[in-house]
Design a protein around this motif. Sequence first.
Motif, PDB file in Angstrom:
ATOM      1  N   LEU A  56     -44.147  13.941  67.602  1.00  0.00           N
ATOM      2  CA  LEU A  56     -43.555  14.750  66.545  1.00  0.00           C
ATOM      3  C   LEU A  56     -42.843  13.901  65.496  1.00  0.00           C
ATOM      4  O   LEU A  56     -42.707  14.321  64.345  1.00  0.00           O
ATOM      5  CB  LEU A  56     -42.564  15.754  67.148  1.00  0.00           C
ATOM      6  N   LEU A  57     -42.391  12.722  65.883  1.00  0.00           N
ATOM      7  CA  LEU A  57     -41.660  11.855  64.965  1.00  0.00           C
ATOM      8  C   LEU A  57     -42.597  10.914  64.190  1.00  0.00           C
ATOM      9  O   LEU A  57     -42.144  10.129  63.363  1.00  0.00           O
ATOM     10  CB  LEU A  57     -40.629  11.032  65.753  1.00  0.00           C
ATOM     11  N   LEU A  58     -43.899  10.995  64.419  1.00  0.00           N
ATOM     12  CA  LEU A  58     -44.837  10.051  63.813  1.00  0.00           C
ATOM     13  C   LEU A  58     -44.738   9.945  62.280  1.00  0.00           C
ATOM     14  O   LEU A  58     -44.797   8.839  61.744  1.00  0.00           O
ATOM     15  CB  LEU A  58     -46.273  10.384  64.227  1.00  0.00           C
ATOM     16  N   PRO A  59     -44.595  11.041  61.543  1.00  0.00           N
ATOM     17  CA  PRO A  59     -44.487  10.879  60.084  1.00  0.00           C
ATOM     18  C   PRO A  59     -43.300  10.012  59.681  1.00  0.00           C
ATOM     19  O   PRO A  59     -43.408   9.156  58.808  1.00  0.00           O
ATOM     20  CB  PRO A  59     -44.335  12.322  59.585  1.00  0.00           C
ATOM     21  N   ARG A  60     -42.169  10.225  60.326  1.00  0.00           N
ATOM     22  CA  ARG A  60     -40.973   9.430  60.029  1.00  0.00           C
ATOM     23  C   ARG A  60     -41.167   7.975  60.486  1.00  0.00           C
ATOM     24  O   ARG A  60     -40.795   7.038  59.775  1.00  0.00           O
ATOM     25  CB  ARG A  60     -39.777  10.061  60.743  1.00  0.00           C
ATOM     26  N   ILE A  61     -41.765   7.789  61.642  1.00  0.00           N
ATOM     27  CA  ILE A  61     -42.027   6.440  62.150  1.00  0.00           C
ATOM     28  C   ILE A  61     -42.935   5.686  61.195  1.00  0.00           C
ATOM     29  O   ILE A  61     -42.707   4.515  60.877  1.00  0.00           O
ATOM     30  CB  ILE A  61     -42.662   6.500  63.552  1.00  0.00           C
ATOM     31  N   GLN A  62     -43.985   6.349  60.718  1.00  0.00           N
ATOM     32  CA  GLN A  62     -44.920   5.704  59.794  1.00  0.00           C
ATOM     33  C   GLN A  62     -44.206   5.226  58.534  1.00  0.00           C
ATOM     34  O   GLN A  62     -44.429   4.102  58.067  1.00  0.00           O
ATOM     35  CB  GLN A  62     -46.038   6.660  59.412  1.00  0.00           C
ATOM     36  N   SER A  63     -43.323   6.064  58.011  1.00  0.00           N
ATOM     37  CA  SER A  63     -42.593   5.711  56.798  1.00  0.00           C
ATOM     38  C   SER A  63     -41.671   4.520  57.034  1.00  0.00           C
ATOM     39  O   SER A  63     -41.657   3.549  56.259  1.00  0.00           O
ATOM     40  CB  SER A  63     -41.786   6.920  56.318  1.00  0.00           C
ATOM     41  N   GLN A  64     -40.895   4.562  58.107  1.00  0.00           N
ATOM     42  CA  GLN A  64     -39.912   3.506  58.360  1.00  0.00           C
ATOM     43  C   GLN A  64     -40.561   2.195  58.791  1.00  0.00           C
ATOM     44  O   GLN A  64     -40.026   1.120  58.532  1.00  0.00           O
ATOM     45  CB  GLN A  64     -38.917   3.974  59.419  1.00  0.00           C
ATOM     46  N   ALA A  65     -41.697   2.268  59.470  1.00  0.00           N
ATOM     47  CA  ALA A  65     -42.368   1.056  59.952  1.00  0.00           C
ATOM     48  C   ALA A  65     -43.371   0.514  58.955  1.00  0.00           C
ATOM     49  O   ALA A  65     -43.945  -0.551  59.185  1.00  0.00           O
ATOM     50  CB  ALA A  65     -43.071   1.347  61.279  1.00  0.00           C
ATOM     51  N   ARG A  66     -43.598   1.261  57.866  1.00  0.00           N
ATOM     52  CA  ARG A  66     -44.624   0.882  56.896  1.00  0.00           C
ATOM     53  C   ARG A  66     -45.963   0.680  57.611  1.00  0.00           C
ATOM     54  O   ARG A  66     -46.674  -0.310  57.389  1.00  0.00           O
ATOM     55  CB  ARG A  66     -44.216  -0.390  56.151  1.00  0.00           C
ATOM     56  N   ALA A  67     -46.287   1.605  58.474  1.00  0.00           N
ATOM     57  CA  ALA A  67     -47.461   1.485  59.343  1.00  0.00           C
ATOM     58  C   ALA A  67     -48.700   2.107  58.705  1.00  0.00           C
ATOM     59  O   ALA A  67     -48.614   3.120  58.001  1.00  0.00           O
ATOM     60  CB  ALA A  67     -47.192   2.150  60.689  1.00  0.00           C
ATOM     61  N   SER A  68     -49.839   1.506  58.970  1.00  0.00           N
ATOM     62  CA  SER A  68     -51.112   2.076  58.552  1.00  0.00           C
ATOM     63  C   SER A  68     -51.516   3.167  59.540  1.00  0.00           C
ATOM     64  O   SER A  68     -50.908   3.318  60.605  1.00  0.00           O
ATOM     65  CB  SER A  68     -52.196   0.990  58.517  1.00  0.00           C
ATOM     66  N   VAL A  69     -52.545   3.923  59.206  1.00  0.00           N
ATOM     67  CA  VAL A  69     -53.021   4.970  60.103  1.00  0.00           C
ATOM     68  C   VAL A  69     -53.472   4.369  61.431  1.00  0.00           C
ATOM     69  O   VAL A  69     -53.170   4.895  62.505  1.00  0.00           O
ATOM     70  CB  VAL A  69     -54.165   5.767  59.447  1.00  0.00           C
ATOM     71  N   SER A  70     -54.178   3.236  61.382  1.00  0.00           N
ATOM     72  CA  SER A  70     -54.645   2.612  62.625  1.00  0.00           C
ATOM     73  C   SER A  70     -53.479   2.103  63.463  1.00  0.00           C
ATOM     74  O   SER A  70     -53.502   2.183  64.697  1.00  0.00           O
ATOM     75  CB  SER A  70     -55.608   1.466  62.314  1.00  0.00           C
ATOM     76  N   GLN A  71     -52.443   1.591  62.819  1.00  0.00           N
ATOM     77  CA  GLN A  71     -51.264   1.132  63.554  1.00  0.00           C
ATOM     78  C   GLN A  71     -50.514   2.305  64.172  1.00  0.00           C
ATOM     79  O   GLN A  71     -49.965   2.201  65.278  1.00  0.00           O
ATOM     80  CB  GLN A  71     -50.350   0.338  62.627  1.00  0.00           C
ATOM     81  N   LEU A  72     -50.520   3.436  63.472  1.00  0.00           N
ATOM     82  CA  LEU A  72     -49.877   4.630  64.005  1.00  0.00           C
ATOM     83  C   LEU A  72     -50.624   5.128  65.247  1.00  0.00           C
ATOM     84  O   LEU A  72     -50.024   5.545  66.232  1.00  0.00           O
ATOM     85  CB  LEU A  72     -49.837   5.712  62.930  1.00  0.00           C
ATOM     86  N   ARG A  73     -51.940   5.059  65.180  1.00  0.00           N
ATOM     87  CA  ARG A  73     -52.748   5.433  66.346  1.00  0.00           C
ATOM     88  C   ARG A  73     -52.444   4.502  67.527  1.00  0.00           C
ATOM     89  O   ARG A  73     -52.388   4.931  68.677  1.00  0.00           O
ATOM     90  CB  ARG A  73     -54.236   5.358  66.005  1.00  0.00           C
ATOM     91  N   GLN A  74     -52.260   3.223  67.227  1.00  0.00           N
ATOM     92  CA  GLN A  74     -51.941   2.254  68.278  1.00  0.00           C
ATOM     93  C   GLN A  74     -50.655   2.631  68.987  1.00  0.00           C
ATOM     94  O   GLN A  74     -50.564   2.583  70.223  1.00  0.00           O
ATOM     95  CB  GLN A  74     -51.818   0.856  67.658  1.00  0.00           C
TER      96      GLN A  74
END
Length: 234
Positions: A149-167
Motif C-alpha cells: 500500500l505504501l509503494l507510491p510513496r516509496i517510489q517517490s522517496q527512493a526515486r525508484a523505477s518501475v522495475s526497482q519497485l517490482r524488485q
Amino acid sequence: MTAAQRRTFTAVFASAGVLLGTAACSSSPAGVAGPGALSYDTVRATAQKLHQDRQNTCPFGLDLGKALKAAGLPDAVGPDTGNGSAVDGEVGDGRPPQPWPTGATHPPEMPSIPATPPNADITCAYRAGGSSLAVELFAVPKTGVAVNLLLPRIQSQARASVSQLRQLADHQPGPGQTVLVPGADTAALARLAPKGEGDIVLMLSEDSAGDTPDRTYTGEGLRKAAEALAGQLR
C-alpha cells in the motif's frame, strides 16, 4: 512512460498487491520477530490525534538524532516546521473493490482492483544541514500488505523505477528486518513486528531539493539509521 502513467501504474500495482501481499511476503519473513511495542490501533489513535493537533516531536520516543549517531552519520538535526509543524498524522478508512482504469491490463482472476484496508500514517519531518529527512510510520490492520500500500510513496522517496519497485515488492523485509530500497539509495524500509494483528512499516528517507540527493544521508548509512529507529520501537 510519463509521470502520470507511472503514478497510475504504481497505484494500480499497489492495490493489486493487497491481494497478492501474502504471496509476495512469503519468502521474506524469515526470522519472524516476537510481538512488538506498537499495535495498529495505537498508531491509528496517535495519527488521529496528530491530525487534529499537530506538533513538532515525533511520537513513540522516536529520536532521529540518536539513530543517525548510531549509524555514524551527522546527527545535528531539528524539526522541519516549513508546513507549520514537523509532525502530521493521517488516517484512511479503506475502500471497497474498484473498477480497473479504462484500457488497463489486469489478470483474469482479478476482475477489479482489490479492496484496501483501513490505514494510519504518521510523518515526522526534519532538517539536517541542507537536507530534508522524513520518518514515516505506516500501519494497517491486515498482515503483510503495508509495503504494498505504501509503494507510491516509496517510489517517490527512493526515486525508484518501475522495475526497482517490482524488485522491492518481490523481496520485502520481514518483521524485524530493514532494507535499503532499490533506486537512488535515498530511502530505507523497516518492517516492525506488531503487537497483535496488523502490519507496520517505518521508512526513513532523504529528500533534498532538486534531482541530486545529498549523499550524506543515503546508502548503507541511511539503512543503519532506519534500523536504529526501528530498534527504538521494539
